[in-house]
Design an enzyme around this catalytic site. Structure first.
Site, short mmCIF file in Angstrom:
data_model
loop_
_atom_site.label_atom_id
_atom_site.label_comp_id
_atom_site.label_asym_id
_atom_site.label_seq_id
_atom_site.Cartn_x
_atom_site.Cartn_y
_atom_site.Cartn_z
N GLY A 1 -20.29 7.05 2.06
CA GLY A 1 -19.34 7.44 1.02
C GLY A 1 -20.07 7.88 -0.23
O GLY A 1 -21.28 7.62 -0.38
N LYS B 1 0.87 -1.19 0.00
CA LYS B 1 0.00 0.00 0.00
C LYS B 1 0.89 1.23 0.00
O LYS B 1 2.04 1.17 0.44
CB LYS B 1 -0.87 0.03 1.26
CG LYS B 1 -2.08 0.93 1.15
CD LYS B 1 -3.22 0.20 0.43
CE LYS B 1 -4.40 1.07 0.14
NZ LYS B 1 -5.55 0.27 -0.32
N ASP C 1 -6.97 4.19 -4.69
CA ASP C 1 -7.68 4.07 -3.41
C ASP C 1 -8.33 5.44 -3.19
O ASP C 1 -8.53 6.18 -4.16
CB ASP C 1 -6.70 3.70 -2.27
CG ASP C 1 -7.41 3.25 -0.99
OD1 ASP C 1 -7.85 2.10 -0.91
OD2 ASP C 1 -7.56 4.08 -0.05
N ALA D 1 -18.65 3.41 -3.33
CA ALA D 1 -20.07 3.68 -3.08
C ALA D 1 -20.85 3.69 -4.39
O ALA D 1 -21.93 3.10 -4.50
CB ALA D 1 -20.23 5.01 -2.35
N TRP D 2 -20.29 4.32 -5.40
CA TRP D 2 -20.95 4.41 -6.71
C TRP D 2 -21.21 3.01 -7.30
O TRP D 2 -22.33 2.69 -7.75
CB TRP D 2 -20.09 5.27 -7.65
CG TRP D 2 -20.43 5.12 -9.09
CD1 TRP D 2 -21.53 5.60 -9.72
CD2 TRP D 2 -19.65 4.42 -10.08
NE1 TRP D 2 -21.50 5.25 -11.05
CE2 TRP D 2 -20.35 4.52 -11.30
CE3 TRP D 2 -18.44 3.72 -10.05
CZ2 TRP D 2 -19.87 3.95 -12.48
CZ3 TRP D 2 -17.96 3.16 -11.22
CH2 TRP D 2 -18.68 3.27 -12.41
P1 NDP Z 1 -12.90 7.69 -3.19
O1 NDP Z 1 -11.85 8.70 -3.04
O2 NDP Z 1 -13.49 7.47 -4.53
O3 NDP Z 1 -14.08 7.98 -2.17
C1 NDP Z 1 -13.86 7.97 -0.79
C2 NDP Z 1 -15.11 8.37 -0.11
O4 NDP Z 1 -14.97 8.43 1.31
C3 NDP Z 1 -15.50 9.73 -0.53
O5 NDP Z 1 -16.87 9.84 -0.44
C4 NDP Z 1 -14.75 10.54 0.54
O6 NDP Z 1 -15.11 11.85 0.59
C5 NDP Z 1 -15.09 9.79 1.74
N1 NDP Z 1 -14.14 10.04 2.80
C6 NDP Z 1 -12.79 10.04 2.75
N2 NDP Z 1 -12.26 10.31 3.94
C7 NDP Z 1 -13.32 10.51 4.76
C8 NDP Z 1 -13.42 10.82 6.10
N3 NDP Z 1 -12.34 11.00 6.88
N4 NDP Z 1 -14.68 10.92 6.63
C9 NDP Z 1 -15.78 10.70 5.87
N5 NDP Z 1 -15.71 10.40 4.58
C10 NDP Z 1 -14.51 10.30 4.03
O7 NDP Z 1 -12.35 6.36 -2.60
P2 NDP Z 1 -12.86 4.89 -2.80
O8 NDP Z 1 -14.31 4.84 -3.04
O9 NDP Z 1 -11.94 4.26 -3.76
O10 NDP Z 1 -12.54 4.27 -1.36
C11 NDP Z 1 -13.51 4.14 -0.33
C12 NDP Z 1 -13.10 3.02 0.61
O11 NDP Z 1 -13.01 1.79 -0.11
C13 NDP Z 1 -11.73 3.19 1.27
O12 NDP Z 1 -11.77 2.61 2.56
C14 NDP Z 1 -10.82 2.36 0.38
O13 NDP Z 1 -9.66 1.93 1.06
C15 NDP Z 1 -11.73 1.21 0.06
N6 NDP Z 1 -11.41 0.41 -1.11
C16 NDP Z 1 -11.23 0.97 -2.35
C17 NDP Z 1 -10.97 0.16 -3.44
C18 NDP Z 1 -10.85 0.71 -4.82
O14 NDP Z 1 -10.66 -0.10 -5.73
N7 NDP Z 1 -10.95 1.99 -5.04
C19 NDP Z 1 -10.81 -1.28 -3.30
C20 NDP Z 1 -11.08 -1.78 -1.97
C21 NDP Z 1 -11.34 -0.95 -0.94
P3 NDP Z 1 -13.95 12.91 0.25
O15 NDP Z 1 -12.97 12.29 -0.67
O16 NDP Z 1 -14.76 13.97 -0.38
O17 NDP Z 1 -13.30 13.22 1.55
O1 2IT Z 2 -7.94 -1.52 -0.88
C1 2IT Z 2 -7.84 -2.03 -2.02
O2 2IT Z 2 -7.95 -3.25 -2.20
C2 2IT Z 2 -7.62 -1.14 -3.16
N1 2IT Z 2 -7.57 0.07 -2.98
C3 2IT Z 2 -7.41 -1.71 -4.52
C4 2IT Z 2 -5.99 -2.17 -4.69
C5 2IT Z 2 -5.61 -2.64 -6.08
O3 2IT Z 2 -4.43 -2.94 -6.23
O4 2IT Z 2 -6.45 -2.70 -6.98
#
Ligand code: NDP
Ligand code: 2IT
Length: 445
Positions: free
Chosen positions: A235, A124, A164, A240-241
């Site tokens: 989120g 990471k 991420d 979330a989307w």
């Molecule tokens: P995005 O940046 O697309 O979205 C993150 C979301 O969480 C946004 O709505 C963001 O709002 C909100 N957020 C971030 N920090 C805070 C906070 N401190 N308090 C409240 N809301 C917060 O990220 P992802 O959707 O990619 O990631 C969301 C989660 O999923 C994370 O835990 C990530 O580690 C996990 N994840 C992501 C993967 C991926 O492929 N992208 C894979 C597996 C897990 P804002 O940015 O406006 O602060």
């Molecule tokens: O937390 C996770 O699994 C991710 N942000 C995705 C990592 C990846 O290598 O696709």
């Protein structure tokens, strides 16, 4: 006993790294039986070795904003464990990023990647850079400056970062461009790439879709599905989307999304053009979810609160770590929520997880539920190696089958005498065994 001592030593060695210690404690608590039954793990010091990263690169990232002002951010890459494949895991750009958060994420990634059954180790990285309110040119300069250090330790067979929080297709593009310029190699060194230059179909949707596929399997153990279910999601980002899209497609009604400013309650359900609007909201780089309530007046914005007070059948936390505490868990259970699947990494606090388990709620931990993102990254790596592109149906079918298999592995290793499935234990044990056995085969390193 033994594991407790390892945990105590770790707490002394890394005081204050709260998220990292929280993630390690949860895994070690699940491994008591497995370690007792396999003395070879203790003899080879597997636990002591798996809890420490192989190495940590930390560096400064100087960059210049649109007004000519110089900024210095911190950059990191944690290479945690490569027993079963190259280091693999996302990059997070968020002002809260620190070593503890990245170590927790890197540690979780080892077991998550193992669960996918694909050959990927755990890693990471990221930065305390805040993309909020920055221009595209500033984001580009930052990404280029970040890659100017990172490129030295990554590679398609060594370490393959991805997105991420705060890192999506745009940032991956800027970083890939710089890597290519520095190495003169067009290779699959990052995943989440654009479709025209090595990306995989379905990768943007994969984490959210995968989470919902996993939740579908959980619901099936109770003879039910998403049809007609009310679903609370937190989120409004990438995960979330994807989750909103898939739940809606399966006949569920998503009534919440959230941001750091509060949550949206939309009693009519977030579907159709509203899902499309989520993408615009996210792309605006503004860190707030409130504008949704101007765009769709049937929806209500609740400032400064989390969505867990809304009555729902299923909850999918998809924002960030420790966003769902004990009180939230009690409220959810009190309101009849019977299934919680974590799209985010470690969104529920340990005492919230206790509440869910105590009340026999179906509870799926992030490292199992959200593994579809990195699994599809693994499928992107495979396509890059073969120099071909699969169609979206093929990728989606593979993702779906991987999520079903992860669910089956959790049931296999987590089913208790009374029939309740402890998915936390199941995921930790299943993920651990493969990595531990690989480490045994490879000697003390
Ligand atoms: P995005 O940046 O697309 O979205 C993150 C979301 O969480 C946004 O709505 C963001 O709002 C909100 N957020 C971030 N920090 C805070 C906070 N401190 N308090 C409240 N809301 C917060 O990220 P992802 O959707 O990619 O990631 C969301 C989660 O999923 C994370 O835990 C990530 O580690 C996990 N994840 C992501 C993967 C991926 O492929 N992208 C894979 C597996 C897990 P804002 O940015 O406006 O602060
Ligand atoms: O937390 C996770 O699994 C991710 N942000 C995705 C990592 C990846 O290598 O696709």
């Amino acid at each position: 006993m033994k594991l407790e001592k390892i945990m105590n030593d770790l707490e002394k060695k890394h005081p204050g790294e709260l998220e990292y210690l929280q993630a390690v404690r949860e895994v070690l608590e699940s491994l008591e039986d497995v370690v007792a039954q396999n003395p070879q793990f203790e003899a080879a010091g597997i636990i002591e070795r798996i809890v420490e990263p192989d190495r940590v690169l930390s560096f400064k990232v100087p960059w210049v904003d649109d007004n000519g002002k110089v900024h210095v951010n911190l950059g990191y890459r944690i290479q945690f464990n490569n027993a079963i494949g190259p280091y693999k895991g996302g990059l997070r750009f968020h002002p809260s990023v620190n070593l503890s958060i990245l170590k927790f994420l890197g540690f979780e990634q080892i077991f998550k990647n193992s669960l996918t059954t694909l050959p990927m180790g755990g890693g990471k990285g990221g930065s305390d850079f805040d993309p909020k309110g920055k221009s595209d040119a500033e984001i580009m300069r930052f990404c280029q400056a970040f890659m100017l250090e990172l490129w030295k330790i990554i590679g398609p067979e060594t370490d393959v970062p991805a997105g991420d929080i705060g890192v999506g297709g745009k940032e991956i593009g800027f970083m890939f461009g710089m890597y290519k310029k520095l190495t003169r190699e067009h290779v699959g060194v990052l995943t989440g790439k654009g479709l025209n230059w090595g990306g995989s179909l379905v990768r943007p949707e994969a984490t959210g879709f995968g989470a919902v596929y996993f939740a579908q399997e959980m619901l099936a153990t109770k003879g039910t599905d998403f049809k007609g279910k009310t679903v609370a999601i937190s989120g409004f980002g990438n995960v979330a989307w994807g989750a909103v899209t898939k739940v809606t497609e399966l006949g569920g009604k998503v009534v919440t999304i959230s941001g750091p400013d509060g949550y949206i309650f939309d009693p009519e359900g977030i579907s159709g053009e509203k899902i499309q609007y989520m993408l615009e909201l996210r792309a605006s780089n503004q860190d707030i979810v409130k504008p949704y309530s101007y765009e769709f007046p049937g929806a209500q914005f609740v400032a400064g609160k989390r969505p867990w007070e809304v009555k729902c059948d299923v909850a999918l936390p998809c924002a960030t770590q420790n966003e769902l505490g004990k009180d939230d868990a009690e409220t959810l259970v009190g309101n009849g929520c019977f299934c919680v699947a974590e799209g985010a990494n470690m969104p529920s606090t340990p005492d919230a997880v206790e509440v869910f388990k105590h009340n026999k709620v179906l509870f799926g931990p992030g490292k199992a539920v959200n593994a579809g993102g990195v699994a599809t990254s693994g499928l992107e790596m495979t396509q890059n190696s073969m120099k071909i592109n699969w169609g979206s149906e093929e990728v989606d079918a593979r993702l779906h089958s991987i999520m079903k298999n992860i669910h089956a592995a959790c049931v296999k290793h987590g089913k208790q005498a009374d029939g309740y499935v402890d998915y936390v234990k199941g995921a930790n044990v299943a993920g651990f065994l493969k990595v531990a056995n690989a480490m045994l085969d490879q000697g003390i390193l």
